[in-house]
Design a protein around this motif. Structure first.
Motif, PDB file in Angstrom:
ATOM      1  N   ASN B 113       0.886  -1.425  -0.040  1.00  0.00           N
ATOM      2  CA  ASN B 113       0.035   0.009  -0.264  1.00  0.00           C
ATOM      3  C   ASN B 113       0.708   1.260   0.063  1.00  0.00           C
ATOM      4  OD1 ASN B 113      -2.866  -0.842   0.170  1.00  0.00           O
ATOM      5  ND2 ASN B 113      -1.882  -2.229   1.671  1.00  0.00           N
ATOM      6  N   ILE B 114       2.085   1.073   0.681  1.00  0.00           N
ATOM      7  CA  ILE B 114       2.855   2.465   0.659  1.00  0.00           C
ATOM      8  C   ILE B 114       3.817   2.780  -0.466  1.00  0.00           C
ATOM      9  CG2 ILE B 114       4.614   3.531   2.118  1.00  0.00           C
ATOM     10  CD1 ILE B 114       1.637   3.569   3.333  1.00  0.00           C
ATOM     11  N   VAL B 115       4.325   1.591  -0.877  1.00  0.00           N
ATOM     12  CA  VAL B 115       5.499   1.797  -1.995  1.00  0.00           C
ATOM     13  C   VAL B 115       5.032   2.484  -3.208  1.00  0.00           C
ATOM     14  CG1 VAL B 115       7.053   0.542  -3.517  1.00  0.00           C
ATOM     15  CG2 VAL B 115       7.014   0.117  -1.028  1.00  0.00           C
ATOM     16  N   PRO B 116       3.755   2.078  -3.712  1.00  0.00           N
ATOM     17  CA  PRO B 116       3.259   2.559  -4.875  1.00  0.00           C
ATOM     18  C   PRO B 116       3.118   4.139  -4.669  1.00  0.00           C
ATOM     19  CG  PRO B 116       2.214   0.807  -4.736  1.00  0.00           C
ATOM     20  CD  PRO B 116       3.111   0.964  -3.565  1.00  0.00           C
ATOM     21  N   TRP B 117       2.440   4.465  -3.748  1.00  0.00           N
ATOM     22  CA  TRP B 117       2.078   5.847  -3.361  1.00  0.00           C
ATOM     23  C   TRP B 117       3.391   6.763  -3.227  1.00  0.00           C
ATOM     24  CZ3 TRP B 117       2.898   8.330   1.657  1.00  0.00           C
ATOM     25  CH2 TRP B 117       2.589   9.470   1.734  1.00  0.00           C
ATOM     26  N   MET B 118       4.575   6.120  -2.459  1.00  0.00           N
ATOM     27  CA  MET B 118       5.577   6.794  -2.338  1.00  0.00           C
ATOM     28  C   MET B 118       6.466   6.905  -3.698  1.00  0.00           C
ATOM     29  SD  MET B 118       6.417   7.798   0.599  1.00  0.00           S
ATOM     30  CE  MET B 118       8.284   8.097   0.684  1.00  0.00           C
ATOM     31  N   THR B 119       6.409   5.865  -4.224  1.00  0.00           N
ATOM     32  CA  THR B 119       7.173   5.962  -5.495  1.00  0.00           C
ATOM     33  C   THR B 119       6.478   7.271  -6.469  1.00  0.00           C
ATOM     34  OG1 THR B 119       7.350   3.727  -5.358  1.00  0.00           O
ATOM     35  CG2 THR B 119       8.116   4.652  -7.556  1.00  0.00           C
ATOM     36  N   ASP B 120       5.331   7.072  -6.619  1.00  0.00           N
ATOM     37  CA  ASP B 120       4.672   8.291  -7.111  1.00  0.00           C
ATOM     38  C   ASP B 120       4.863   9.505  -6.958  1.00  0.00           C
ATOM     39  OD1 ASP B 120       2.772   8.712  -9.479  1.00  0.00           O
ATOM     40  OD2 ASP B 120       1.268   9.078  -8.295  1.00  0.00           O
ATOM     41  N   ARG B 121       4.986   9.650  -5.592  1.00  0.00           N
ATOM     42  CA  ARG B 121       5.419  10.863  -5.052  1.00  0.00           C
ATOM     43  C   ARG B 121       6.749  11.402  -5.201  1.00  0.00           C
ATOM     44  NH1 ARG B 121       5.179  12.528   1.553  1.00  0.00           N
ATOM     45  NH2 ARG B 121       7.268  12.172   1.231  1.00  0.00           N
ATOM     46  N   GLY B 127       9.961  16.324 -10.365  1.00  0.00           N
ATOM     47  CA  GLY B 127       9.565  16.679 -11.574  1.00  0.00           C
ATOM     48  C   GLY B 127       9.185  16.220 -12.775  1.00  0.00           C
ATOM     49  N   ASN B 128       8.879  14.744 -12.488  1.00  0.00           N
ATOM     50  CA  ASN B 128       8.790  13.881 -13.730  1.00  0.00           C
ATOM     51  C   ASN B 128       7.214  13.074 -13.301  1.00  0.00           C
ATOM     52  OD1 ASN B 128      11.237  13.835 -14.740  1.00  0.00           O
ATOM     53  ND2 ASN B 128      11.844  12.714 -13.163  1.00  0.00           N
ATOM     54  N   GLU B 129       6.678  12.473 -14.586  1.00  0.00           N
ATOM     55  CA  GLU B 129       5.406  11.828 -14.500  1.00  0.00           C
ATOM     56  C   GLU B 129       5.555  10.316 -15.334  1.00  0.00           C
ATOM     57  OE1 GLU B 129       2.138  13.633 -15.982  1.00  0.00           O
ATOM     58  OE2 GLU B 129       0.756  12.458 -15.068  1.00  0.00           O
ATOM     59  N   LEU B 130       5.071   9.330 -14.652  1.00  0.00           N
ATOM     60  CA  LEU B 130       5.228   8.084 -15.384  1.00  0.00           C
ATOM     61  C   LEU B 130       3.819   8.153 -16.317  1.00  0.00           C
ATOM     62  CD1 LEU B 130       6.080   5.226 -13.085  1.00  0.00           C
ATOM     63  CD2 LEU B 130       7.350   5.927 -15.118  1.00  0.00           C
ATOM     64  N   LEU B 131       3.992   7.895 -17.412  1.00  0.00           N
ATOM     65  CA  LEU B 131       2.779   7.950 -18.521  1.00  0.00           C
ATOM     66  C   LEU B 131       2.718   6.420 -19.102  1.00  0.00           C
ATOM     67  CD1 LEU B 131       3.398  11.201 -20.123  1.00  0.00           C
ATOM     68  CD2 LEU B 131       1.648  10.898 -18.568  1.00  0.00           C
ATOM     69  N   ILE B 132       1.480   6.174 -19.516  1.00  0.00           N
ATOM     70  CA  ILE B 132       1.321   4.880 -20.201  1.00  0.00           C
ATOM     71  C   ILE B 132       0.511   5.137 -21.586  1.00  0.00           C
ATOM     72  CG2 ILE B 132      -0.689   4.257 -18.872  1.00  0.00           C
ATOM     73  CD1 ILE B 132       0.478   1.517 -18.910  1.00  0.00           C
ATOM     74  N   ARG B 133       0.970   4.604 -22.648  1.00  0.00           N
ATOM     75  CA  ARG B 133       0.786   4.767 -23.793  1.00  0.00           C
ATOM     76  C   ARG B 133      -0.193   3.543 -24.361  1.00  0.00           C
ATOM     77  NH1 ARG B 133       1.963   4.512 -29.579  1.00  0.00           N
ATOM     78  NH2 ARG B 133       3.879   3.362 -28.910  1.00  0.00           N
TER      79      ARG B 133
END
Lengths: 94, 225
Positions: B113-121, B127-133
Motif C-alpha cells: 500500500n505504501i510503496v506505489p504511493w511513495m514511488t509516485d510522490r 518533476g517527472n510523471e510516469l505515463l502509459i501509452r
C-alpha cells in the motif's frame, strides 16, 4: 537387585511423573494427576520428593483466581532420568 | 497409581514408554485457527477473482476480512491458552514461526500500500510523471506505479510457515499444501493478477482449510476416546 537404580526415580508414581515431564516443556498438576490417575494427596507428596531431589521445579501461581501448580523438569532431573534409563537398559541386556 | 508399587526393570521401561505416549497424545492441535485462516484467505481470494472475472463489485475490499479475522483469532488463542494444561517442547518454536509469519504478512500488505504511493510522490517531486501509452489509440495517461504480481509474493510467504510446520511435525497435508503453494507461486508468475487472486484462494484451501479440517477431525476423535 536394583543397586544402581536411583531410588528417587525407581518408584512407580515418581517415574511416571518424570516420564511425563521429560516429554513436555512444563505441565500443570492437573495434567499429571489426569495422566497418572493418582490421588491429589499422593501426587503432591511425590512431587515434593522430586522437588527436594532437585529433579523438578515447582511454581505455584493463580489462574482465574484458582491456585495453579506448574511443574518443570530441571537439567539435574534430565541427567538423572537419562542415567536411570541407561542403567535400566543394562539390566535388560544382562 | 500407587507409589509403593515395586517395579521390575521391564515394567519401569514400559511405564516410561506409556507415559511418554500419553504425554504426546495430549497435544492434538484443534485446527480451529487453520480453519479460520484457510476460510478467510480462500473466501477473499476467490471472491476477488470472481469480481475481476465477472465484472462486479461487492462494495468493499474483500481482503479486509483478513483484518477482521484477527478478532476471532485473539479469542481462539486466549481460550486455547486458558484450557492448556501442558506445554509441548516444540510449541514455543512453532508459535514463533507463525507469529513471525503474521507480522510479515501485515508488513508486506503495508509495503503493497505504501510503496506505489511513495514511488509516485518521489517521481512527482523530481518533476517527472510516469505515463502509459495505449498502443492502439496512441493516447497517453498517468500511470500509478504498482507492485507487479504482488499476489505471487503472498504465495511465497504462505508457503514458508506451512511447509515448516509440515516438515517439523511430519504432517503430510501441510507439507503438500506448502509444496503446492510454491507451484502456485511459479504459476502466478505467468498469469494475470486476476488468476493470482484465484490462486491465493486455492492456497488458502490447500494450505490451511483442508489441513485444519483434518486436524479438527483428529482432535474430535482424540477427545471422544
Amino acid at each position: 537387585m536394583f543397586k544402581d537404580l536411583d531410588p528417587i526415580l525407581h518408584s512407580q508414581l515418581r517415574l511416571a511423573v518424570m516420564s511425563l515431564l521429560i516429554s513436555v516443556k512444563e505441565a500443570e498438576f492437573t495434567f499429571l494427576k489426569e495422566k497418572t490417575n493418582a490421588t491429589a494427596g499422593n501426587l503432591s507428596v511425590q512431587i515434593q520428593k522430586l522437588k527436594e531431589a532437585g529433579y523438578i521445579d515447582v511454581v505455584k501461581k493463580f489462574k482465574d483466581n484458582y491456585p495453579q501448580t506448574i511443574c518443570k523438569v530441571t537439567s539435574a532431573g534430565v541427567k538423572a532420568f537419562e542415567k536411570y534409563v541407561k542403567n535400566l537398559q543394562t539390566y535388560l541386556v544382562k | 497409581m500407587e507409589e509403593q508399587a515395586q517395579l521390575t526393570e521391564k515394567e519401569s521401561l514400559d511405564l516410561i514408554a506409556q507415559m511418554i505416549r500419553k504425554a504426546k497424545s495430549s497435544f492434538h492441535e484443534s485446527g480451529t485457527s487453520a480453519i479460520l485462516w484457510g476460510s478467510v484467505v480462500a473466501l477473499a481470494g476467490l471472491i476477488n477473482f470472481a469480481e475481476e472475472n465477472w465484472n462486479f463489485s461487492i462494495g468493499f475490499d474483500i481482503w479486509l476480512i483478513v483484518l477482521a479475522a484477527l478478532i476471532p483469532q485473539i479469542f481462539i488463542s486466549v481460550k486455547e491458552r486458558k484450557n492448556r494444561k501442558a506445554i509441548a517442547h516444540d510449541s514455543t518454536f512453532m508459535n514463533a514461526i507463525w507469529l513471525v509469519y503474521g507480522i510479515s504478512i501485515f508488513a508486506l500488505l503495508f509495503y503493497f500500500n505504501i510503496v506505489p504511493w511513495m514511488t509516485d510522490r518521489e517521481i512527482k517531486e523530481a518533476g517527472n510523471e510516469l505515463l502509459i501509452r495505449n498502443i492502439h489509440t496512441g493516447s497517453l495517461e498517468h500511470f500509478t506505479p504498482n507492485i507487479f504480481s504482488h499476489f505471487s509474493l503472498l504465495l511465497i510467504l504462505y508457503a514458508i510457515p506451512t511447509l515448516a510446520t509440515g516438515l517439523g511435525f511430519k504432517f503430510r497435508p501441510m507439507l503438500l499444501g506448502g509444496i503446492l503453494c510454491y507451484v502456485f507461486f511459479v504459476t502466478s508468475c505467468f498469469t494475470s493478477t486476476k488468476w493470482d487472486m484465484g490462486l491465493n484462494g486455492l492456497a488458502g484451501i490447500f494450505n490451511w482449510l483442508v489441513p485444519g479440517l483434518i486436524l479438527r477431525g483428529r482432535y474430535l476423535k482424540g477427545k471422544s476416546c
